[in-house]
Design a protein around this motif. Structure first.
Motif, PDB file in Angstrom:
ATOM      1  N   SER A   9      23.956  40.875   5.841  1.00 28.55           N
ATOM      2  CA  SER A   9      25.118  41.473   6.508  1.00 28.55           C
ATOM      3  C   SER A   9      26.047  42.249   5.585  1.00 28.55           C
ATOM      4  CB  SER A   9      25.926  40.390   7.240  1.00 28.55           C
ATOM      5  OG  SER A   9      25.340  40.141   8.487  1.00 28.55           O
ATOM      6  N   ARG A  33      33.593  37.073   8.227  1.00 29.63           N
ATOM      7  CA  ARG A  33      33.858  37.945   9.367  1.00 29.63           C
ATOM      8  C   ARG A  33      35.067  37.404  10.107  1.00 29.63           C
ATOM      9  NH1 ARG A  33      31.239  40.922   7.007  1.00 29.63           N
ATOM     10  NH2 ARG A  33      29.326  41.997   7.622  1.00 29.63           N
ATOM     11  N   LEU A  35      37.157  36.400  13.207  1.00 31.65           N
ATOM     12  CA  LEU A  35      36.931  35.977  14.593  1.00 31.65           C
ATOM     13  C   LEU A  35      38.149  36.327  15.437  1.00 31.65           C
ATOM     14  CD1 LEU A  35      35.361  34.447  16.787  1.00 31.65           C
ATOM     15  CD2 LEU A  35      36.405  32.345  15.949  1.00 31.65           C
ATOM     16  N   ALA A  36      39.330  36.100  14.874  1.00 34.06           N
ATOM     17  CA  ALA A  36      40.590  36.476  15.516  1.00 34.06           C
ATOM     18  C   ALA A  36      41.616  36.519  14.388  1.00 34.06           C
ATOM     19  CB  ALA A  36      40.977  35.433  16.574  1.00 34.06           C
ATOM     20  N   SER A  37      42.837  36.896  14.702  1.00 32.83           N
ATOM     21  CA  SER A  37      43.845  37.030  13.654  1.00 32.83           C
ATOM     22  C   SER A  37      43.938  35.741  12.820  1.00 32.83           C
ATOM     23  CB  SER A  37      45.191  37.325  14.311  1.00 32.83           C
ATOM     24  OG  SER A  37      46.217  37.281  13.335  1.00 32.83           O
ATOM     25  N   LEU A  39      41.623  33.979  11.525  1.00 30.65           N
ATOM     26  CA  LEU A  39      40.499  33.044  11.714  1.00 30.65           C
ATOM     27  C   LEU A  39      39.213  33.731  11.251  1.00 30.65           C
ATOM     28  CD1 LEU A  39      41.275  31.726  15.322  1.00 30.65           C
ATOM     29  CD2 LEU A  39      41.887  30.675  13.138  1.00 30.65           C
ATOM     30  N   TYR A  40      38.521  33.132  10.305  1.00 24.15           N
ATOM     31  CA  TYR A  40      37.335  33.744   9.731  1.00 24.15           C
ATOM     32  C   TYR A  40      36.128  32.834   9.797  1.00 24.15           C
ATOM     33  CZ  TYR A  40      40.200  37.534   8.187  1.00 24.15           C
ATOM     34  OH  TYR A  40      41.023  38.622   8.185  1.00 24.15           O
ATOM     35  N   THR A  41      34.983  33.415  10.130  1.00 27.14           N
ATOM     36  CA  THR A  41      33.706  32.742   9.975  1.00 27.14           C
ATOM     37  C   THR A  41      33.203  32.999   8.559  1.00 27.14           C
ATOM     38  OG1 THR A  41      33.088  32.859  12.312  1.00 27.14           O
ATOM     39  CG2 THR A  41      31.279  32.771  10.712  1.00 27.14           C
ATOM     40  N   TRP A  42      32.709  31.958   7.925  1.00 33.46           N
ATOM     41  CA  TRP A  42      32.099  32.097   6.597  1.00 33.46           C
ATOM     42  C   TRP A  42      30.614  32.332   6.787  1.00 33.46           C
ATOM     43  CZ3 TRP A  42      34.522  31.921   1.730  1.00 33.46           C
ATOM     44  CH2 TRP A  42      35.910  31.784   1.800  1.00 33.46           C
ATOM     45  N   LEU A  43      30.173  33.544   6.507  1.00 36.78           N
ATOM     46  CA  LEU A  43      28.745  33.858   6.559  1.00 36.78           C
ATOM     47  C   LEU A  43      28.052  33.158   5.381  1.00 36.78           C
ATOM     48  CD1 LEU A  43      28.769  37.666   7.485  1.00 36.78           C
ATOM     49  CD2 LEU A  43      28.667  35.683   8.987  1.00 36.78           C
ATOM     50  N   PRO A  44      26.710  33.100   5.421  1.00 36.02           N
ATOM     51  CA  PRO A  44      26.000  32.315   4.404  1.00 36.02           C
ATOM     52  C   PRO A  44      26.401  32.635   2.958  1.00 36.02           C
ATOM     53  CG  PRO A  44      24.495  32.882   6.172  1.00 36.02           C
ATOM     54  CD  PRO A  44      25.798  33.565   6.495  1.00 36.02           C
TER      55      PRO A  44
ATOM     56  N   VAL B  67      19.868  28.618   7.864  1.00 38.18           N
ATOM     57  CA  VAL B  67      20.820  29.052   6.842  1.00 38.18           C
ATOM     58  C   VAL B  67      22.194  28.539   7.227  1.00 38.18           C
ATOM     59  CG1 VAL B  67      21.744  31.043   5.603  1.00 38.18           C
ATOM     60  CG2 VAL B  67      19.415  31.119   6.487  1.00 38.18           C
ATOM     61  N   GLU B  68      22.918  27.981   6.239  1.00 41.54           N
ATOM     62  CA  GLU B  68      24.209  27.373   6.559  1.00 41.54           C
ATOM     63  C   GLU B  68      25.325  28.410   6.640  1.00 41.54           C
ATOM     64  OE1 GLU B  68      25.280  24.055   4.102  1.00 41.54           O
ATOM     65  OE2 GLU B  68      26.962  23.493   5.392  1.00 41.54           O
ATOM     66  N   THR B  69      26.197  28.219   7.603  1.00 45.53           N
ATOM     67  CA  THR B  69      27.359  29.080   7.803  1.00 45.53           C
ATOM     68  C   THR B  69      28.522  28.158   8.169  1.00 45.53           C
ATOM     69  OG1 THR B  69      28.168  30.966   9.095  1.00 45.53           O
ATOM     70  CG2 THR B  69      26.733  29.454  10.233  1.00 45.53           C
ATOM     71  N   LEU B  70      29.698  28.702   8.413  1.00 42.45           N
ATOM     72  CA  LEU B  70      30.833  27.854   8.794  1.00 42.45           C
ATOM     73  C   LEU B  70      31.766  28.652   9.697  1.00 42.45           C
ATOM     74  CD1 LEU B  70      32.245  25.090   8.429  1.00 42.45           C
ATOM     75  CD2 LEU B  70      33.510  26.114   6.534  1.00 42.45           C
ATOM     76  N   MET B  71      31.929  28.173  10.914  1.00 47.26           N
ATOM     77  CA  MET B  71      32.774  28.869  11.897  1.00 47.26           C
ATOM     78  C   MET B  71      34.089  28.113  12.069  1.00 47.26           C
ATOM     79  SD  MET B  71      29.756  29.940  14.572  1.00 47.26           S
ATOM     80  CE  MET B  71      28.528  28.716  14.121  1.00 47.26           C
ATOM     81  N   PRO B  72      35.125  28.801  12.569  1.00 48.18           N
ATOM     82  CA  PRO B  72      36.426  28.134  12.698  1.00 48.18           C
ATOM     83  C   PRO B  72      36.440  27.035  13.774  1.00 48.18           C
ATOM     84  CG  PRO B  72      36.689  30.523  12.668  1.00 48.18           C
ATOM     85  CD  PRO B  72      35.226  30.242  12.857  1.00 48.18           C
ATOM     86  N   PRO B  76      39.165  31.864  19.883  1.00 48.35           N
ATOM     87  CA  PRO B  76      39.938  32.615  20.883  1.00 48.35           C
ATOM     88  C   PRO B  76      39.356  32.430  22.289  1.00 48.35           C
ATOM     89  CG  PRO B  76      38.570  34.101  19.601  1.00 48.35           C
ATOM     90  CD  PRO B  76      38.393  32.736  18.998  1.00 48.35           C
ATOM     91  N   GLU B 121      26.091  41.438  14.033  1.00 44.73           N
ATOM     92  CA  GLU B 121      25.433  41.532  12.725  1.00 44.73           C
ATOM     93  C   GLU B 121      23.963  41.885  12.810  1.00 44.73           C
ATOM     94  OE1 GLU B 121      27.306  41.365  10.061  1.00 44.73           O
ATOM     95  OE2 GLU B 121      29.057  40.847  11.279  1.00 44.73           O
TER      96      GLU B 121
END
Lengths: 572, 572
Positions: A9, A33, A35-37, A39-44, B67-72, B76, B121
């Motif tokens: 990505s 990336r 997600l909202a103000s 708030l972030y997703t941590w990509l691999p 693959v590991e990732t991490l979402m909030p 929203p 993505e």
């Protein structure tokens, strides 16, 4: 890891909404990336760095004798009411209600929860000292989240709390944590400084912040040119000038200044030296019965230090400036024409102002100033205090050298809380003499997600990120040239990938069917510190190519030596 | 780890509010503490187990190519509106508002967030298949949280999501995940079963749950006595009886039954075989214009399977029973006297009911039943379907053996979602032919925090927990006897502690000044699998004592062999 099974990505373009370089590069390198103000997703790729940061912190906290625990994100309101922070904390504390309409908060910090836990679990001084920490998701509802994960709403923090029978034990653990923090940031390869910090608002006595030095930092740090003194601007003391006040040479005169609403205009229109002018600021008083408002006097070229002002006992916290209406009602003049002469309000004078003579200030009459004012003769000198921000060239409060200012990003904070929470929450233990003692507490934070961004601010070039080995998403990347056309290249790449994995090296194998240029630029953007390029031409000579991300240097390495070569690079 | 620097927090008494053994033991062993209803702090001992569980899951997911990732945690509302779950999800979905009054949820699951991320993505089939997972804090606002972390509101889940160009690829990854789950639960030493599960509500086709077998389980699992068939009771098919309907032998008669409001009363008062009675239940219809209510007929000794009922196209979801008022308005009689004869409503008849003859049922007149009813002659047989829960002894739907029922705790669930989310969220990629294709999706969950509790349900005795090696908080505990009086014991204990740490063994050193009995009972309660007891008496003979937590056996081990002895125990 193979890129074909991974989510790279990467982005070619710099996203519009990213202002600082770490935010831009974290988006472009496929680390995070939005997600909202806030708030972030941590990509691999981002998560791999974050986990390495967390693990370094975990290892050093364990070595320092702290024990890991995990508290909930959602906390009941009762505990926050017990410490009074339910009311004191601003809207950054997100208050929520569950299905039964019971009030909770999303935890921005865990002093209440841990103190509640410890008061239930620890009964005797024999169980102390005790240090607990967690690495956990926090939420602060920032009014203006910005700079990506540098100031996000949801973030991951390492927060540690220590409990003690006395002050001495607290101070010893505080020093241990200081040492652990230095180990942590050293291992991450960061250029950082421990700096003195204000501890006014939370109470407690000692407090130091750990700052990563970077132009994009939101804090200013004052350093001594001669010693290792460093303090956050909000904390750095402005010493009283060494000079004494000069004798008056001018008489005080009332001057019409209809077009001078600011110090800059006054200085320009009347050709006054700015160091001979005074700014008068009005703030709410802590005891409004005695006086609703207090005047703070600063030299025209200086800035008010709001933290120092707020820490004055006579000033209300949080610091609140009087409105123009309030000022007019009390003084009879507007903000452009305020000054000490004839003022019937309490006054606090900055140390630099106390040594001024023949100076100009507002006359407390609209469109008029007094010139040639002198303390004692024209107006009584009020209480004197340190009210201003230091400026470069000021003498260092440590007594050695002068001050320099640099920008810093706060990544850690250690704090002697004392009995601030334990007293209100009645966290007591039995002491050696059988009497109940209120525990002393310390707290110690590191912003794990922010550390990742701060590290990029210090480690990048025009091509992307340059990771230190210890926190790189991958230590090594294998880039085969035209692997899908050359069986020999493919075999060599597969073998090297297996060999490096067998050695425990964290390796990415770029097995995409992409042009070499695309692979090189992706891997430089992501910032993998060591690259092995496998191609038919160098293999004809029995070599692979090694490229160092930081130096940019390329060298030929014999195929048989390449594992040893990489191991040497990684243990440097 | 030394107990003197640790927070053991064991409890002698069983807390009143803990109903099941894992909850009791997790509190007593100092693993968790309740912060508020359904919210738990993980104390150090609990967290050590949880982290080992997480790491086993992480390793096996990585091996399976995820693959590991991490979402909030905070998500929203817009995404939930896009899939329609903002409205469909009950109050378990905690809806919150931020400082700007924008709506968010505390994520109970992440289908929406990951699908949103992947549609941004991933653009081409070449990037597929792709599996991503996270190990992350979730929140479900359970109406009645219970059993400690078994059904808490905040919990940690491993949730994985896979994306595919077609069904075949989804099925292959689904099988890989099935295999990975077996590896995970095998490594944890759990007695578990993969069982067929209902997938009605979420849509999608294939679905299996992984259940840990335990008396305290909230689910019932049906097993074949002859094959490896296993299904959740809600899913297990009740086959149509092999027998055909017998010919009528009785005439239908209207009987006064003023005191028979239930099947039990009817059977008792009139000495009827319960297999000759019928229960009639009224539920809301999916198309209220055709008929507002539908009758479901079950044999008197059977139970309605609500999931099967809800999955009928003519029945409204979620399943809603008609109220007494609604029934009276339509039928003119109350719930105690309902039946098929003369009924003017659509009727669905269970397979077992369809083969009944000479049976009794309510007459749709208060205080009256018909006896001797026969299908066809007295009333038309309606639609026939599988409506009931299986019972022990039913033939297995696999065709081999009969069914047994056991209780299980659901710790994992794998699911072929199909295009359920990708369609509503327009998650498309370009296929090989350049045309847009909606991605197929799978999802795969494991309740990490629940696994810890489920494992204790299977591994305990009257003295406490008995951990399998792989997830024990510590592998070995050193218990020195009267160390503070014997220098020799202290030296031997310190040396062994250092030696075991050097071998990478996870060891707890109980260095408290406590009586041996206190130390033994604490360590048995916590459940550390291997104990080395160091005392003067055995040292006189050159030995330490080894005690195995599970077998309770004590053996003397030569001091020089003790490290090797423990290594052998740990690699078994």
């Amino acid at each position: 890891m193979r890129t074909s099974k991974y989510l790279l990505s990467t982005l070619k373009e710099t996203p519009n909404d990213a202002e600082i370089v770490s935010h831009q590069l974290m988006l472009r390198a496929g680390m995070i990336r939005r997600l909202a103000s806030g708030l972030y997703t941590w990509l691999p790729t981002g998560l791999r760095v974050l986990r390495k940061v967390e693990n370094i912190i975990r290892e050093e906290m364990n070595k320092a004798g702290a024990v890991e625990t995990l508290m909930p994100v959602v906390q009941p309101s009762e505990l926050w009411q017990e410490t009074g922070r339910w009311d004191k904390f601003g809207p950054e504390l997100l208050r929520i209600a569950d299905r039964h309409d019971r009030p909770f908060v999303l935890g921005p910090t865990h002093e209440e929860v841990i103190t509640d836990m410890i008061r239930n679990e620890v009964k005797s001084y024999k169980q102390l000292p005790l240090s607990l920490y967690q690495i956990q998701t926090k939420f602060r509802d920032e009014v203006r989240p910005r700079f990506g994960v540098m100031r996000s709403r949801e973030f991951i923090m390492k927060d540690a709390y220590s409990f003690h029978i006395d002050r001495e034990s607290l101070e010893a653990t505080y020093q241990d944590m200081h040492t652990a923090y230095c180990h942590i940031f050293n291992r991450m390869g960061l250029d950082y400084r421990p700096v003195l910090a204000d501890s006014g608002a939370i109470g407690g006595s000692g407090s130091q912040e750990f700052h990563v030095l970077a132009e994009s930092g939101e804090d200013l740090i004052a350093f001594s040119t001669e010693s290792d003194y460093a303090a956050n601007l909000e904390k750095a003391e402005a010493l009283a000038p060494a000079t004494t006040r000069a004798e008056p040479t001018q008489t005080m005169t009332l001057v019409d200044t209809p077009n001078a609403k600011t110090i800059a205009q006054l200085v320009e229109q009347f050709n006054l030296p700015i160091e001979k002018t005074i700014k008068t600021l009005y703030v709410k008083a802590s005891n409004p019965v005695e006086a609703p408002i207090i005047a703070l006097l600063i030299r025209g070229d200086h800035e008010l230090n709001e933290v120092k002002a707020e820490n004055l006992p006579e000033v209300a916290a949080p610091l609140t400036f009087a409105t123009e209406e309030e000022i007019r009602a009390l003084i009879g003049a507007g903000p452009g024409s305020l000054g000490p002469v004839g003022l019937k309000l309490p006054m606090v004078v900055d140390r630099s102002v106390a040594v001024m003579s023949d100076f100009a200030a507002g006359a407390n009459i609209d469109d008029k100033h007094y010139f040639g004012i002198n303390w004692g003769r024209d107006v009584e000198l009020g209480q004197v205090a340190d009210l201003r921000n230091v400026v470069e060239g000021d003498p260092s409060p440590c007594g050695q050298g002068t001050l320099l200012l640099k920008r810093g990003i706060e990544v850690g904070h250690i704090f002697q809380l004392g009995t601030n929470y334990s007293e209100s929450m009645k966290a007591n233990v039995l002491g050696p003499d059988g009497k109940s003692v209120t525990m002393e507490m310390g707290c110690y934070g590191i912003g794990c997600t922010r550390v990742v961004a701060a590290s990029i601010e210090q480690n990048h070039d025009q091509n992307g990120i340059i990771w230190p080995n210890a926190i790189a998403p991958f230590e090594v990347v294998i880039v085969p040239m035209n692997m899908h056309k050359s069986e020999r290249v493919q075999e060599a790449a597969e073998k090297l990938y297996a060999d490096l994995q067998a050695q425990g090296i964290d390796v990415l194998f770029d097995d995409r069917k992409e042009r070499p240029g695309v692979m090189f630029s992706d891997m430089e953007l992501i910032g993998i510190p060591h690259m092995i390029i496998i191609g038919d031409r160098s293999m004809d000579e029995g070599n692979f190519e090694y490229k160092n991300r930081r130096s940019g240097e390329k060298t030929s390495v014999s195929m048989s030596d390449v594992v040893a070569h990489l191991q040497a690079q990684l243990t440097r």
